[in-house]
Design a protein around this motif. Sequence first.
Motif, PDB file in Angstrom:
ATOM      1  N   GLU A   1      39.138   4.314  48.107  1.00 54.12           N
ATOM      2  CA  GLU A   1      39.704   2.742  49.331  1.00 54.12           C
ATOM      3  C   GLU A   1      40.532   2.214  47.968  1.00 54.12           C
TER       4      GLU A   1
ATOM      5  N   HIS B   1      42.481  -1.627  47.482  1.00 52.13           N
ATOM      6  CA  HIS B   1      41.938  -2.925  47.787  1.00 52.13           C
ATOM      7  C   HIS B   1      43.259  -3.874  47.384  1.00 52.13           C
ATOM      8  N   TYR B   2      44.053  -4.705  48.010  1.00 52.40           N
ATOM      9  CA  TYR B   2      45.234  -5.574  48.041  1.00 52.40           C
ATOM     10  C   TYR B   2      44.351  -6.784  48.638  1.00 52.40           C
TER      11      TYR B   2
ATOM     12  N   THR C   1      41.817  -3.717  52.897  1.00 48.07           N
ATOM     13  CA  THR C   1      41.349  -3.191  52.242  1.00 48.07           C
ATOM     14  C   THR C   1      41.252  -1.647  53.020  1.00 48.07           C
TER      15      THR C   1
ATOM     16  N   SER D   1      46.766  -4.631  43.075  1.00 52.84           N
ATOM     17  CA  SER D   1      45.423  -3.133  43.674  1.00 52.84           C
ATOM     18  C   SER D   1      44.780  -2.817  42.756  1.00 52.84           C
TER      19      SER D   1
ATOM     20  N   ARG E   1      41.102   2.650  53.461  1.00 48.91           N
ATOM     21  CA  ARG E   1      40.194   3.892  53.064  1.00 48.91           C
ATOM     22  C   ARG E   1      41.282   4.704  53.729  1.00 48.91           C
TER      23      ARG E   1
END
Length: 211
Positions: A104, A106-107, A111, A51, A113
């Motif tokens: 954020e 990301h993985y 996503t 991530s 937030r």
Amino acid sequence: QQTGETSDCNFRYAQIYAVDIHFLISCETNGYQTNMTCKWNPNGIQLPQGSCIRFMYRIRNDISCDALQGDLHGADAKECQLGVHDECTFQPLYLYFCHIMWIEIHYKLVTLRSHPANVTPMDVVKPDPPFNVKAEITRTEGFLNISWERRELPVYDLQFEVRYSGEEQDRKWKTLGNVYNEQALMEVADPCVVYVVQVRCKRHNGTGHWS
């Protein structure tokens, strides 16, 4: 897998990650108002391998931060390239524009937030400390007379806080707050003692940080 009249079913276990996306973003504009540095608190977050974290922002010049409504993330967001200490520095700086920031995560295809933080740089100025601080004991009354000078920026009115203590090892500070001039007169118990004096400042009746 079937054996005789019985069947064995083996289910793959799903990997579940619980991630707290409530991050505290704090900002500080320098005394000369040339840049604003923003930091975020990771809260000891542990992310799955692979991530990544991004510091995203938008700058709005058409509306004040107080008037913002709805989803503030927006498609026109930009990523801030973080510094050594995971800090985002805005320079050049638009002092009166609303800066909208969020984190954020990301993985793979997901996503996450965080809730955005809305900051106007002029509201988070940390002035440079007063300089040329002088202190003397008045001969007749025995008062501690303290004077100092303020920097040219920021241009708005400042309030000052003065504290003093005897020079002994176990110092007990006495504080005089809400000073609006560049001088203070304080009564002391012993005019023969050597005193240590400190002065700091912040925006008068407004937001911002102490110097």
